[in-house]
Design a protein around this motif. Structure first.
Motif, PDB file in Angstrom:
ATOM      1  N   LEU A   1       0.838  -1.202   0.000  1.00 29.72           N
ATOM      2  CA  LEU A   1       0.000   0.000   0.000  1.00 29.72           C
ATOM      3  C   LEU A   1       0.874   1.253   0.000  1.00 29.72           C
ATOM      4  N   ALA A   2       1.996   1.232   0.731  1.00 29.21           N
ATOM      5  CA  ALA A   2       2.907   2.369   0.740  1.00 29.21           C
ATOM      6  C   ALA A   2       3.502   2.594  -0.651  1.00 29.21           C
ATOM      7  N   GLU A   3       3.854   1.506  -1.341  1.00 29.82           N
ATOM      8  CA  GLU A   3       4.368   1.633  -2.713  1.00 29.82           C
ATOM      9  C   GLU A   3       3.298   2.230  -3.628  1.00 29.82           C
ATOM     10  N   GLN A   4       2.053   1.786  -3.449  1.00 27.81           N
ATOM     11  CA  GLN A   4       0.942   2.315  -4.240  1.00 27.81           C
ATOM     12  C   GLN A   4       0.767   3.809  -3.984  1.00 27.81           C
ATOM     13  N   ALA A   5       0.860   4.229  -2.691  1.00 32.29           N
ATOM     14  CA  ALA A   5       0.715   5.650  -2.345  1.00 32.29           C
ATOM     15  C   ALA A   5       1.863   6.471  -2.924  1.00 32.29           C
ATOM     16  N   ARG A   6       3.089   5.934  -2.865  1.00 30.21           N
ATOM     17  CA  ARG A   6       4.222   6.680  -3.426  1.00 30.21           C
ATOM     18  C   ARG A   6       4.087   6.847  -4.927  1.00 30.21           C
ATOM     19  N   GLY A   7       3.367   5.932  -5.565  1.00 30.96           N
ATOM     20  CA  GLY A   7       3.122   6.074  -6.997  1.00 30.96           C
ATOM     21  C   GLY A   7       2.219   7.250  -7.330  1.00 30.96           C
TER      22      GLY A   7
END
Length: 614
Positions: free
Chosen positions: A483-489
């Motif tokens: 989810l953090a990777e998705q948010a950083r995207g």
């Protein structure tokens, strides 16, 4: 008669002055030995240590109302502290003598003449008073002046040391800027339900690594297998016989609670004269002023003039006028114990009468409870005798149905049943396997005895025992990572301004004027710290236990360094820190002098001084 009264007054004042000079020698160590040791070439006076210790014990008594025995003073460290203060002051005396530092005769004379203890009623120095006070304090003028000269010389040396303790203005400015800076930022929560990716299944290696990195999560706490005999007052209620006369007597003793006369909620504003009170009442009547305005004019608040709920008799001469009001209003001027006054009546409280029959059951239960608690207390000696004779907890309960026998596994954090009592928590923490049970009373009137049958130490469970829990925890953390990777995207489009948090379907929350100590509900505990490490217009993704937070720093507001509040706060802080640094300088300087000069102590004399105290 006037002359006699005047002399009595003078003797009273002189007595108070003598008390004030106790530290200068009115109470001395009665031994023949003059010193308890040396620092360099200077003796550490035995009498000085006696007086310092005596002052410490007197201060303790004044603060607590208890006389502290010398053995306890030693245990509490009071004797060591008093000795260290005497050693430190003697160290400065030794250094002053070494470098030839001393205050002059003129300076000493001016100081003596300024001391209020030696001044007459006209505020001027009086030699007869001076000699009399010193005589009553067991001091000669030469001894007193020698002590005073040493105190003043020591103060000169201390001032020279501490005066160097000053911080540059940039020190307070920097700390104030850090503490009072404010920031505006905007954030939104992205929870796990928004995760688009599916986490992979963990491998055995993944689980083993996670298990080894988080042993505390899979360690069982210490378990104490306990047996408790518990006697509660409620268990004796059926055996309690409450006499109706006792209940009636309890009711009668609370007549003021159950039968209250008619009362009024009243405020009273007192004036120096009838004319002033009349003028104030006229101003109220004409509408020129109201009651709160008159109170404020006197520098008072409404709480200052509030009398609360008062009976008619409690109002004295003003009772008739105030109780004549049937609704809130103002009366006056009327007499009061403090002078002419205006009263504001705010509410009528009707008389209340609670019949005996309405509270009889309540009082019966209360009285029975008291009797049951006394009955429990009466059992203590009997139970202790049985246990001293070899009876086990099981034996105590065998023929006493009112005593409960409980066996359970206790661990830290339990707070139900007997474990809800502080007395039990203290006992279980202090009791080990094999310790003899003791009768312990509870704050509700009950009692218990505790035995620890077995202690199982903390144990890290095998991975096979907790594999499901480890798998769930690993998967949860993996989902947060994805989810953090998705948010950083999302950051590139947010930074470019193509999208906003709200346009992405998130609930956008704006925080304004937040300081470093702010607590923002619904965010990670460290979010504010992270925000204060960001630059304006920065974006960040912060992980939380159940999602991630997207946060944007909107604006930084530097602290106002020149405002009245800022200047005052920095000045107070600078003064405080300079004092603390000065004390550190003085302590370091004194310790260095002691190391250089050398200290010798005569413990036998110190012990002899201690024996002078009870």
């Amino acid at each position: 008669m006037a002359s006699k009264t005047s002399k009595i007054f003078v003797w009273i004042i002189l007595a108070l002055v003598i008390v004030g000079l106790v530290g200068f020698g009115s109470q001395n160590f009665g031994g023949s030995v003059r010193s308890i040791g040396t620092i360099g070439d200077t003796e550490i006076e035995a009498n000085r240590y006696f007086q310092e210790l005596n002052s410490s014990l007197n201060a303790f008594r004044a603060q607590t109302g208890q006389q502290l025995p010398i053995a306890q003073a030693e245990a509490f460290g009071l004797t060591a502290q008093a000795l260290q203060r005497v050693i430190d002051s003697t160290t400065l005396d030794n250094e002053a003598a070494r470098i030839g530092l001393s205050v002059g005769d003129d300076t000493l004379r001016r100081q003596v003449m300024r001391m209020q203890e030696f001044q007459a009623a006209d505020g001027k120095f009086n030699s007869e008073t001076y000699e009399f006070v010193l005589q009553q304090s067991n001091l000669t003028p030469a001894e007193f002046e020698e002590n005073l000269r040493a105190d003043m010389t020591r103060a000169v040396l201390q001032t020279a040391i501490t005066r160097a303790a000053s911080t540059a203005p940039v020190f307070a400015d920097t700390l104030y800027a850090f503490a009072r800076e404010k920031r505006d930022f905007t954030w939104a929560k992205l929870d796990l339900s928004a995760l688009e990716a599916t986490p992979p299944a963990p491998t055995d290696a993944d689980l083993q690594t996670y298990y080894e990195e988080n042993p505390a999560d899979y360690t069982l706490p210490e378990i104490k297998k306990v047996t408790v005999a518990w006697l509660r007052p409620e268990a004796l209620l059926d055996a309690v016989d409450v006499d109706e006369a006792d209940i009636r007597a309890l009711y009668d003793s609370r007549a003021a609670q159950y039968n209250q006369p008619e009362r009024r909620l009243v405020e009273r504003l007192v004036f120096a004269s009838e004319d002033e009170a009349r003028a104030a009442m006229d101003a109220i009547t004409s509408g020129e002023k109201d009651f709160p305005a008159l109170v404020a004019e006197r520098g008072l608040t409404l709480s200052d003039v509030d009398l609360g709920d008062v009976t008619k008799s409690g109002l004295g001469d003003a009772g008739d006028a105030i109780f004549a009001l049937t609704e809130p209003g103002i009366v006056g001027p009327v007499p009061s114990l403090l002078g002419p006054a205006i009263f504001r009546m705010n509410a009528v409280l009707a008389a209340q009468s609670t019949p005996f029959e309405d509270v009889k059951d309540e009082l019966r239960a209360e009285f029975a409870g008291d009797m049951a608690r006394r009955a429990v207390a009466d059992r203590i000696t009997e139970l202790e005798d049985d246990m001293a004779g070899g009876a086990t907890l099981e034996d105590l309960t065998q023929n006493r149905g009112e005593i409960d026998l409980i066996k359970f596994d206790w661990q830290a954090g339990m707070d139900d049943g007997i474990a809800a009592y502080d007395e039990f928590q203290t006992a279980i923490a202090e009791t080990g396997e094999g310790d003899f049970p003791e009768i312990i009373t509870l704050d509700d009137g009950g009692l218990f005895a505790l035995r620890v049958d077995q202690i199982d130490p903390p144990r890290l469970q095998d991975l096979d025992e907790v594999k499901d829990a480890v798998t769930a925890a690993w998967t949860h953390d993996k989902r947060l990572e994805l989810l953090a990777e998705q948010a950083r995207g999302l950051l590139p489009i947010l930074q470019q301004g193509d999208e906003s948090l709200s346009s992405l379907g998130l609930t956008e929350i704006a925080e304004t004027g937040q300081t470093r100590d702010a607590v923002i509900d619904g965010t990670p505990p460290e979010m504010v710290v992270d925000v204060f490490s960001m630059q304006e217009n920065d974006w960040a993704v912060l992980e939380d236990v159940d999602g991630v937070v997207l946060v944007h720093l909107d604006r930084i507001f530097p602290a106002d360094q020149t405002g009245e509040e800022a200047v005052a706060a920095k000045a107070a802080f600078t003064q405080q820190i300079n004092q603390e640094i000065g004390l550190d300088y003085q302590s370091a300087f004194t310790r260095a002098l002691q190391a250089d000069a050398g200290i010798t102590l005569d413990q036998a004399v110190i012990t002899a001084i201690h024996r002078q105290f009870p």
